[in-house]
Enzyme design. Structure first.
Site, PDB file in Angstrom:
ATOM      1  N   CYS A 115       0.713  -1.143   0.046  1.00  0.00           N
ATOM      2  CA  CYS A 115       0.035  -0.008   0.084  1.00  0.00           C
ATOM      3  C   CYS A 115       1.095   1.250   0.003  1.00  0.00           C
ATOM      4  O   CYS A 115       0.332   2.325  -0.371  1.00  0.00           O
ATOM      5  CB  CYS A 115      -0.961   0.003   1.069  1.00  0.00           C
ATOM      6  SG  CYS A 115      -2.103  -1.592   1.142  1.00  0.00           S
ATOM      7  N   HIS A 248      -3.135   7.228   2.120  1.00  0.00           N
ATOM      8  CA  HIS A 248      -3.464   6.045   1.555  1.00  0.00           C
ATOM      9  C   HIS A 248      -4.938   5.953   2.280  1.00  0.00           C
ATOM     10  O   HIS A 248      -5.353   6.160   3.622  1.00  0.00           O
ATOM     11  CB  HIS A 248      -2.608   4.910   2.187  1.00  0.00           C
ATOM     12  CG  HIS A 248      -3.035   3.549   1.918  1.00  0.00           C
ATOM     13  ND1 HIS A 248      -3.626   3.115   0.766  1.00  0.00           N
ATOM     14  CD2 HIS A 248      -3.101   2.335   2.862  1.00  0.00           C
ATOM     15  CE1 HIS A 248      -3.857   1.780   0.758  1.00  0.00           C
ATOM     16  NE2 HIS A 248      -3.867   1.483   2.210  1.00  0.00           N
ATOM     17  N   ASN A 278     -10.325  -0.059  -0.041  1.00  0.00           N
ATOM     18  CA  ASN A 278      -8.666   0.267   0.020  1.00  0.00           C
ATOM     19  C   ASN A 278      -8.301  -0.658  -1.241  1.00  0.00           C
ATOM     20  O   ASN A 278      -8.302  -1.882  -1.301  1.00  0.00           O
ATOM     21  CB  ASN A 278      -8.156  -0.793   1.274  1.00  0.00           C
ATOM     22  CG  ASN A 278      -6.622  -0.690   1.378  1.00  0.00           C
ATOM     23  OD1 ASN A 278      -6.126  -0.207   0.626  1.00  0.00           O
ATOM     24  ND2 ASN A 278      -6.177  -0.942   2.578  1.00  0.00           N
TER      25      ASN A 278
HETATM   26  O1  UT7 Z   1      -3.807  -1.091   3.319  1.00  0.00           O
HETATM   27  C1  UT7 Z   1      -2.941  -1.804   4.482  1.00  0.00           C
HETATM   28  C2  UT7 Z   1      -3.543  -1.224   5.683  1.00  0.00           C
HETATM   29  N1  UT7 Z   1      -4.489  -1.858   6.388  1.00  0.00           N
HETATM   30  C3  UT7 Z   1      -5.128  -1.042   7.265  1.00  0.00           C
HETATM   31  O2  UT7 Z   1      -4.890  -0.113   7.576  1.00  0.00           O
HETATM   32  C4  UT7 Z   1      -6.090  -2.094   7.980  1.00  0.00           C
HETATM   33  C5  UT7 Z   1      -6.051  -1.645   9.511  1.00  0.00           C
HETATM   34  N2  UT7 Z   1      -6.937  -2.339  10.342  1.00  0.00           N
HETATM   35  C6  UT7 Z   1      -8.301  -2.122  10.375  1.00  0.00           C
HETATM   36  O3  UT7 Z   1      -8.807  -1.150   9.691  1.00  0.00           O
HETATM   37  C7  UT7 Z   1      -9.312  -2.548  11.372  1.00  0.00           C
HETATM   38  O4  UT7 Z   1      -8.245  -3.376  12.460  1.00  0.00           O
HETATM   39  C8  UT7 Z   1     -10.307  -3.453  10.573  1.00  0.00           C
HETATM   40  C9  UT7 Z   1     -11.505  -2.717  10.093  1.00  0.00           C
HETATM   41  C10 UT7 Z   1      -9.652  -4.404   9.911  1.00  0.00           C
HETATM   42  C11 UT7 Z   1     -11.098  -4.403  11.911  1.00  0.00           C
HETATM   43  O5  UT7 Z   1     -11.576  -3.485  12.919  1.00  0.00           O
HETATM   44  P1  UT7 Z   1     -11.485  -3.785  14.452  1.00  0.00           P
HETATM   45  O6  UT7 Z   1     -12.016  -2.884  14.947  1.00  0.00           O
HETATM   46  O7  UT7 Z   1      -9.957  -3.973  14.759  1.00  0.00           O
HETATM   47  O8  UT7 Z   1     -12.254  -5.298  14.545  1.00  0.00           O
HETATM   48  P2  UT7 Z   1     -11.663  -6.790  15.189  1.00  0.00           P
HETATM   49  O9  UT7 Z   1     -10.638  -7.182  14.174  1.00  0.00           O
HETATM   50  O10 UT7 Z   1     -11.351  -6.324  16.445  1.00  0.00           O
HETATM   51  O11 UT7 Z   1     -12.969  -7.402  15.077  1.00  0.00           O
HETATM   52  C12 UT7 Z   1     -14.054  -7.094  16.008  1.00  0.00           C
HETATM   53  C13 UT7 Z   1     -15.339  -8.084  15.804  1.00  0.00           C
HETATM   54  C14 UT7 Z   1     -14.727  -9.518  15.820  1.00  0.00           C
HETATM   55  O12 UT7 Z   1     -15.997 -10.328  16.376  1.00  0.00           O
HETATM   56  P3  UT7 Z   1     -15.780 -10.612  17.873  1.00  0.00           P
HETATM   57  O13 UT7 Z   1     -14.657 -11.632  18.010  1.00  0.00           O
HETATM   58  O14 UT7 Z   1     -15.718  -9.341  18.732  1.00  0.00           O
HETATM   59  O15 UT7 Z   1     -17.127 -11.298  18.319  1.00  0.00           O
HETATM   60  C15 UT7 Z   1     -14.828  -9.866  14.479  1.00  0.00           C
HETATM   61  O16 UT7 Z   1     -15.078 -11.196  14.095  1.00  0.00           O
HETATM   62  O17 UT7 Z   1     -15.938  -7.836  14.408  1.00  0.00           O
HETATM   63  C16 UT7 Z   1     -16.083  -9.178  13.740  1.00  0.00           C
HETATM   64  N3  UT7 Z   1     -15.666  -8.976  12.310  1.00  0.00           N
HETATM   65  C17 UT7 Z   1     -16.900  -8.665  11.574  1.00  0.00           C
HETATM   66  N4  UT7 Z   1     -18.047  -8.510  11.670  1.00  0.00           N
HETATM   67  C18 UT7 Z   1     -18.809  -8.234  10.722  1.00  0.00           C
HETATM   68  C19 UT7 Z   1     -14.596  -8.850  11.642  1.00  0.00           C
HETATM   69  N5  UT7 Z   1     -14.666  -8.630  10.417  1.00  0.00           N
HETATM   70  C20 UT7 Z   1     -16.196  -8.459  10.223  1.00  0.00           C
HETATM   71  C21 UT7 Z   1     -16.969  -8.187   9.318  1.00  0.00           C
HETATM   72  N6  UT7 Z   1     -18.556  -8.007   9.445  1.00  0.00           N
HETATM   73  N7  UT7 Z   1     -16.641  -7.916   8.023  1.00  0.00           N
END
Ligand code: UT7
Length: 321
Positions: A115, A248, A278
């Site tokens: 990225c 980005h 993204n």
């Molecule tokens: O370009 C390269 C750079 N990439 C990035 O900058 C990405 C950086 N990271 C992020 O943007 C965030 O970490 C994410 C958007 C990927 C995830 O957000 P988060 O607030 O860190 O969520 P999480 O991974 O802690 O997941 C929270 C919950 C989980 O459920 P439980 O375990 O709390 O019950 C996941 O299973 O959200 C659940 N989950 C979803 N639910 C509905 C994960 N993906 C999804 C989804 N829809 N698509």
């Protein structure tokens, strides 16, 4: 002294927007509410299955060349940033060169910094131009990320999209790209990667994008304001002289946090993550082209572009447009 200025931009998004609700309808266990709240993404574009990254790049490149008011044959350097090349080899840049019909005196190669790829490619092209070895570079970020998405992994497949953006960088005697800063920390590579490869005619290992989202998020929030400050210091310009931040486009929360730490109002930040998702190396040149074409970024404006991606890699450039 030779400087490198952006003299034209172009971009391409394949097909119609695919909304969050469209993803739910395709059977992904997610919701518009989750995606919008966590990321700010409302839609993204996907290329037709079988599409090649160079095809998207060519459309963006032709637009950028037209905007630069030059001919394809005036380009003497093509650098393509991509993590989803058409082939293992040759480089996607050579395919773009062939597509543009450039026959003479044109170097062409790819850079791989995920990225951050566009920032790395821009920094490389700027150095070629400033050295006097080349006069007009086409710098492209282009991705068909849908090729490496695991549709069974809802934590990644809802985040990414396909697209391409391009700029023409030209040798001038007026400052354009004033400072660049590039960084990498390869120890973090398993936090965001495609672990698989092709060996002996077989895919060995996992061929899909894998990410520890929270680690990437925390790292991005830490380094993106630092690297923007770094290029302002390197260019010896006050931070409040920056007219536009073009980051980005991974997550609106990362972008808002970076703007806040920099003391920049969101009015000065170009955001397309809501409509593009993204698009990895394509996200910065896509956002840049949008803001130039809709008249927000105008000649004389000072821009900082910055990104972070797999590797990890991160970097920024301060540009007088
Ligand atoms: O370009 C390269 C750079 N990439 C990035 O900058 C990405 C950086 N990271 C992020 O943007 C965030 O970490 C994410 C958007 C990927 C995830 O957000 P988060 O607030 O860190 O969520 P999480 O991974 O802690 O997941 C929270 C919950 C989980 O459920 P439980 O375990 O709390 O019950 C996941 O299973 O959200 C659940 N989950 C979803 N639910 C509905 C994960 N993906 C999804 C989804 N829809 N698509």
């Amino acid at each position: 002294m030779i400087h490198a200025r952006i003299v034209g931009t172009g971009s391409h998004l394949p097909g119609d927007p695919v909304t969050n609700d469209d993803l739910v309808r395709r059977g992904i266990d997610t919701s518009d509410e989750w995606i919008t709240t966590r990321t700010g993404i409302r839609a993204r574009h996907f290329a037709e299955p079988g599409s090649r990254t160079s095809e998207l790049a060519l459309i963006a490149a032709r637009q950028a060349i037209e905007a630069a008011d030059c001919a394809a044959d005036d380009i003497d350097l093509i650098i393509v940033a991509t993590s989803t090349p058409d082939f293992i080899f040759p480089s996607t840049a050579t395919l773009v060169q062939a597509g543009l019909g450039i026959k003479n005196n044109c170097a062409a190669f790819d850079v791989q910094a995920v990225c951050s790829g566009f920032v790395y490619a821009l920094a490389t092209a700027e150095k070629f131009i400033r050295s006097g070895s080349h006069r007009r570079a086409l710098v492209i970020g282009t991705e068909v990320f849908s090729n490496i998405l695991d549709w069974a992994d809802r934590s990644t497949c809802v985040l990414f999209g396909d697209g391409a953006g391009a700029v023409v960088l030209e040798a001038t005697d007026e400052p354009g790209v004033r400072a660049v800063a590039l960084h990498a920390d390869g120890r973090l590579h398993p936090e965001l990667w495609v672990p698989g490869n092709v060996v002996g005619g077989q895919v060995k290992g996992d061929p899909f994008l894998r990410m520890n989202g929270q680690t990437v998020f925390k790292f991005a929030v830490r380094v993106l304001d630092e690297v923007a400050q770094e290029v302002a210091a390197l260019a010896n310009v006050p931070q409040d002289s920056i007219d536009w931040l073009v980051p980005h486009q991974a997550n609106i929360r990362i972008i808002q946090s970076t703007a806040k730490r920099l003391g920049l109002s969101m009015e000065k930040v170009v955001t397309t993550v809501d409509i593009h998702g993204n698009t990895s190396a394509a996200s910065i040149p896509l956002a840049l082209d949008c803001a130039i074409r809709d008249g927000r970024i105008r000649p004389g404006h000072r821009i900082v572009v910055e990104g972070i991606g797999g590797g990890f890699t991160w970097g920024a450039a301060l540009i007088d447009f």
